[in-house]
Motif scaffolding. Structure first.
Motif, PDB file in Angstrom:
ATOM      1  N   LEU A  36       0.830  -1.197   0.000  1.00  0.00           N
ATOM      2  CA  LEU A  36       0.000   0.000   0.000  1.00  0.00           C
ATOM      3  C   LEU A  36       0.869   1.253   0.000  1.00  0.00           C
ATOM      4  CD1 LEU A  36      -2.749  -0.985   2.616  1.00  0.00           C
ATOM      5  CD2 LEU A  36      -3.023  -0.831   0.131  1.00  0.00           C
ATOM      6  N   ASN A  37       0.441   2.266  -0.708  1.00  0.00           N
ATOM      7  CA  ASN A  37       1.218   3.500  -0.801  1.00  0.00           C
ATOM      8  C   ASN A  37       1.135   4.337   0.469  1.00  0.00           C
ATOM      9  OD1 ASN A  37       1.948   2.911  -3.469  1.00  0.00           O
ATOM     10  ND2 ASN A  37       0.058   3.832  -4.266  1.00  0.00           N
ATOM     11  N   THR A  38       0.037   4.201   1.190  1.00  0.00           N
ATOM     12  CA  THR A  38      -0.187   5.025   2.377  1.00  0.00           C
ATOM     13  C   THR A  38       0.157   4.252   3.639  1.00  0.00           C
ATOM     14  OG1 THR A  38      -1.999   6.133   1.209  1.00  0.00           O
ATOM     15  CG2 THR A  38      -1.855   6.466   3.588  1.00  0.00           C
ATOM     16  N   GLU A  39       1.161   4.731   4.361  1.00  0.00           N
ATOM     17  CA  GLU A  39       1.601   4.062   5.584  1.00  0.00           C
ATOM     18  C   GLU A  39       0.525   4.099   6.670  1.00  0.00           C
ATOM     19  OE1 GLU A  39       4.662   5.752   8.489  1.00  0.00           O
ATOM     20  OE2 GLU A  39       5.869   4.277   7.358  1.00  0.00           O
ATOM     21  N   THR A  40      -0.223   5.197   6.718  1.00  0.00           N
ATOM     22  CA  THR A  40      -1.273   5.324   7.732  1.00  0.00           C
ATOM     23  C   THR A  40      -2.301   4.210   7.597  1.00  0.00           C
ATOM     24  OG1 THR A  40      -1.023   7.733   7.821  1.00  0.00           O
ATOM     25  CG2 THR A  40      -3.108   6.817   8.624  1.00  0.00           C
ATOM     26  N   THR A  41      -2.742   3.950   6.380  1.00  0.00           N
ATOM     27  CA  THR A  41      -3.737   2.901   6.149  1.00  0.00           C
ATOM     28  C   THR A  41      -3.161   1.532   6.471  1.00  0.00           C
ATOM     29  OG1 THR A  41      -4.687   4.245   4.380  1.00  0.00           O
ATOM     30  CG2 THR A  41      -5.332   1.932   4.463  1.00  0.00           C
ATOM     31  N   ARG A  42      -1.937   1.314   6.072  1.00  0.00           N
ATOM     32  CA  ARG A  42      -1.286   0.023   6.346  1.00  0.00           C
ATOM     33  C   ARG A  42      -1.189  -0.221   7.849  1.00  0.00           C
ATOM     34  NH1 ARG A  42       4.297   0.438   4.276  1.00  0.00           N
ATOM     35  NH2 ARG A  42       4.788   1.203   6.368  1.00  0.00           N
ATOM     36  N   ASP A  43      -0.731   0.776   8.585  1.00  0.00           N
ATOM     37  CA  ASP A  43      -0.608   0.622  10.039  1.00  0.00           C
ATOM     38  C   ASP A  43      -1.976   0.418  10.690  1.00  0.00           C
ATOM     39  OD1 ASP A  43       2.112   0.892   9.895  1.00  0.00           O
ATOM     40  OD2 ASP A  43       2.143   3.006  10.486  1.00  0.00           O
ATOM     41  N   TYR A  44      -2.977   1.090  10.159  1.00  0.00           N
ATOM     42  CA  TYR A  44      -4.337   0.939  10.682  1.00  0.00           C
ATOM     43  C   TYR A  44      -4.812  -0.511  10.542  1.00  0.00           C
ATOM     44  CZ  TYR A  44      -9.464   1.321  10.687  1.00  0.00           C
ATOM     45  OH  TYR A  44     -10.803   1.135  10.931  1.00  0.00           O
TER      46      TYR A  44
END
Length: 406
Positions: A231-239
């Motif tokens: 995933l390009n977005t780290e925030t979404t991945r961590d979520y």
């Protein structure tokens, strides 16, 4: 004094309070008892009529000066007083007529106004049901929504999604039940004959929607994890990772703020929960690493911020579709919660610890009310669950029993 045009034109405007709040003054007519003029500090002049009805003084605003002349206002006041003299409550009469014309839109808004503790997701679901299923009914009077209309609309939407059709009708049923209690005549009799949604029960038309029981299986965890890392977005991945490692509900994780995270005690606390009981979970090594990394780069009070108006991450549907496509694992956010508790149960974690991990509360379990549960009791079980997931994701050597594969 006698209220005349000359008096109204020259009447003194009362001053506002020292804090700027508005004031008002009343002038009663000497010729017609009950007829009067209300003047506000803002300069508004309105004709009123007052009368004691059923032991209470009731006041009606007849109209603004300018819209009504003094003589027109006198005539309206006489009509009002004449009805009262004949045993009719004109104010109640108007309210009853308004209640008979109440629309679905107005009744829905009134219903929500009395349900101040609804969760944001619940509110969104209610609004979506009204917007999708009943868009063309908004201006209809409740009394004009029939049983046949309900059956037809339920069947139509049930062809697309039985679950949504049922949910929408539950919302409509709640609005009608509210209206049955809210809108009544002077004798306490509802204006509506019945709740038209009850026909679904009478006709046994509710759909039998099986609860989703899906989860991510052990052999799918590595593919799922590898896909999240793309995933390009780290925030979404961590979520997504935090939801899997904690079993939190989607909104609980999405709205997590830094003041709910205690790095000293190594715990995170959810205060606004579904059952209103505070939910506290200990860190595991992986959760601590994730939160510390996010904290170093924090730019918002939210652990998972968003550029959207609400400030925190909403359900990342696009990211979920991408992970599903890359991994071949079809999943929802609630599947991650099911995956968490299923792993916990298979690791032989005690029943009370399982309940605390999920923040489930059984109102029939008297014993539970006597147990003072220490969050430290959850630290070892939480670490076991994390180790299990990391092992199946290929990030840690497995310490799980050989028969763990589903």
């Amino acid at each position: 004094m006698r209220i005349t045009k000359s008096f109204v034109d020259k009447v003194e405007i009362p001053p506002a309070k020292s804090d700027g709040k508005a004031t008002q003054a009343f002038y009663r007519d000497s010729a017609i008892s009950g007829f009067g003029l209300r003047v506000t500090s803002g300069g508004s002049k309105a004709f009123i009529v007052e009368k004691r009805i059923d032991g209470k003084v009731k006041r009606k605003t007849l109209g603004l000066y300018g819209n009504l002349t003094v003589e027109q206002a006198r005539k309206e006041a006489m009509k009002f007083l004449g009805k009262v003299a004949s045993g009719v409550d004109p104010i109640r009469e108007v309210k009853e007529k308004q209640a008979q014309r109440i629309t679905l839109k107005d009744a829905f808004e009134d219903y929500l106004a009395t349900r101040k503790n609804l969760k944001p997701n619940t509110l969104n679901d209610y609004h979506r049901s009204m917007r999708e299923m009943f868009k063309d009914w908004q201006s209809k009077a409740l009394k004009d929504i029939s049983r046949d209309m309900v059956l037809s609309r339920h069947g139509k939407y049930g062809q697309r999604s039985p679950a949504r059709a049922d949910n929408g009708m539950r919302v409509l049923r709640a609005v009608f039940n509210h209206a049955l209690q809210r809108y009544q005549d002077s004798s306490g009799k509802p204006f509506l004959a019945a709740n038209p949604v009850d026909v679904l029960s009478h006709q046994r038309a509710w759909y039998k929607v099986e609860k989703r029981q899906s989860l991510i299986k052990d052999h799918q965890l590595k593919a799922w994890y590898d896909a999240t890392m793309q995933l390009n977005t780290e925030t979404t991945r961590d979520y997504l990772h935090l939801v899997l490692l904690t079993g939190l509900r989607r909104t609980e994780a999405a709205t997590l703020t830094w003041d709910q995270v205690d790095f000293k005690e190594k715990t995170l606390t959810i205060s606004d929960t579904k059952n209103s009981r505070i939910h506290r979970l200990p860190f595991t090594d992986a959760i601590e690493a994730l939160l510390e990394r996010r904290h170093k780069a924090k730019e918002s009070p939210f652990v998972f911020p968003s550029d959207a108006e609400r400030g925190h991450l909403s359900e990342p549907r696009t990211a979920i579709k991408r992970v599903s496509a890359l991994s071949g694992v079809d999943f929802t956010l609630h599947d991650l919660r099911r995956t968490f508790i299923t792993a916990a149960e298979r690791l032989d974690i005690p029943a009370y610890a399982l309940k605390r991990l999920m923040n489930h509360k059984d109102p029939n379990d008297v014993t539970e009310g006597y147990i003072i549960f220490d969050v430290e009791r959850l630290r070892v079980p939480m670490q076991k669950i994390t180790d299990f997931f990391l092992a199946h994701a290929g990030l840690k050597e497995s310490q799980a029993p050989e028969n763990m594969e589903q």
